[in-house]
Design a protein around this motif. Sequence first.
Motif, short mmCIF file in Angstrom:
data_model
loop_
_atom_site.label_atom_id
_atom_site.label_comp_id
_atom_site.label_asym_id
_atom_site.label_seq_id
_atom_site.Cartn_x
_atom_site.Cartn_y
_atom_site.Cartn_z
N GLY A 95 -34.31 -8.78 16.04
CA GLY A 95 -33.42 -9.50 14.93
C GLY A 95 -32.03 -9.09 14.96
N ARG A 96 -31.06 -9.58 14.20
CA ARG A 96 -29.84 -9.41 14.19
C ARG A 96 -29.65 -8.40 12.84
N VAL A 97 -28.50 -7.54 13.19
CA VAL A 97 -27.99 -6.77 12.34
C VAL A 97 -26.56 -6.75 12.04
N VAL A 98 -25.93 -6.91 10.85
CA VAL A 98 -24.45 -7.01 10.82
C VAL A 98 -24.13 -5.56 10.11
N ILE A 99 -23.13 -4.92 10.59
CA ILE A 99 -22.86 -3.40 9.98
C ILE A 99 -21.67 -3.38 9.82
N GLY A 100 -20.94 -2.81 8.96
CA GLY A 100 -19.85 -2.06 8.76
C GLY A 100 -19.43 -0.95 7.77
N THR A 101 -18.35 -0.45 7.80
CA THR A 101 -18.07 0.63 6.80
C THR A 101 -17.15 -0.15 5.83
N VAL A 102 -17.28 0.16 4.52
CA VAL A 102 -16.94 -0.36 3.44
C VAL A 102 -15.29 -0.20 3.19
N PHE A 103 -14.85 -1.15 2.22
CA PHE A 103 -13.25 -1.24 2.23
C PHE A 103 -12.88 0.19 1.57
N GLY A 104 -11.90 0.78 2.20
CA GLY A 104 -11.31 2.09 1.81
C GLY A 104 -11.73 3.27 2.42
N ASP A 105 -12.78 2.83 3.44
CA ASP A 105 -13.52 4.10 4.24
C ASP A 105 -12.97 3.80 5.59
N ILE A 106 -12.67 4.95 6.28
CA ILE A 106 -12.34 4.82 7.67
C ILE A 106 -13.46 5.45 8.68
N HIS A 107 -14.38 6.03 7.88
CA HIS A 107 -15.48 6.90 8.73
C HIS A 107 -16.09 6.22 9.51
N ASP A 108 -16.44 6.29 10.80
CA ASP A 108 -17.18 5.46 11.50
C ASP A 108 -18.17 5.98 12.57
N VAL A 109 -18.06 7.22 12.57
CA VAL A 109 -19.15 8.00 13.58
C VAL A 109 -20.86 7.76 13.09
N GLY A 110 -20.97 7.77 11.99
CA GLY A 110 -22.24 7.67 11.45
C GLY A 110 -22.72 6.28 11.60
#
Length: 217
Positions: A95-110
């Motif tokens: 299946g397809r997953v869209v993912i992102g870190t929310v507005f105001g947040d720049i953490h992306d390692v997790g």
Amino acid sequence: MSATDNGFSYAPLIDSVLNQDDARLLELVKDALGKGVSPEDIVTSGLQPAMGIVGEKYSTGEFFVPDMLLASRAVSRALAVLKPRLSSAGVPSRGRVVIGTVFGDIHDVGKNLVTTMLEGTGFQVVDLGINIPVSGFVKAVEEHKPDILGMSALVTTTMVVMAEVIKALKEADLRSRVKVIVGGAPVTKHYADYIGADGYGANGGDAAKLCRELVGK
Ligand code: B12
């Protein structure tokens, strides 16, 4: 520190993240792969715990922002090496997953670890990146028609954006078309239920299991 059946110890690998030593980390990752350690184990028993320790050291004042940045960079480089080995080439997409870190947040390692684990489990992942506004998530759901939308938040004050996205999906008549999952250090199962998400995952392995359950595969 844990060691695998074939004698591989994760301690030096974790140390190299703590020492922010990209070159040494890459060497150890390649060594682990050569010794037959699975890429999944390297992520869950090596990279994830290492970043957890980085977090603790920041909280206790032993590490500062540049330390976090350099440790994150080392982990990102290691993930780039592991990604092709995790991706289940030839396996039909779950299946397809869209993912992102929310507005105001720049953490992306997790988020990146979750993405890597999902790809390794056979999901096709569209990674929107960091600091994604409500409209960005809604547009991506319209455009990519994912089975699952994943949102990551690491800063307590940005968690509210997750609720705003769910509200906006309802207003755009898209909520019933997509499952929503949330995660990130301050996020809890309780919060996920409170905002009406379909699931919460505490780590990359959890996220993969959760997504499989949600798509029924
Ligand atoms: C590394 C780090 C940074 C790096 C980020 C680099 C990067 N490229 O991501 C840098 C230095 C840039 C940074 C900046 C800042 N940071 Co910072 N950072 C961290 C730190 C130490 C580790 C985060 C991390 O990478 N964890 C490791 C990964 C593996 O874990 P994770 O992110 O939780 O993800 C796992 C799970 O949560 C889950 N998951 C995550 N997302 C998702 C999504 C889904 C859908 C699912 C299912 C699961 C899931 O799976 C992941 C894999 O296991 C944390 C401390 C901590 N203990 O979390 C602070 C922390 C998050 N930062 C914090 C702060 C305050 C900041 C700054 C404001 C600092 C400053 N003074 O400028 C800025 C904020 C910038 C912003 N607006 O976002 C605070 C937040 C406090 C709060 N309560 O809100 C923390 C908690 C540190 C602290 N104790 O004060 N930071």
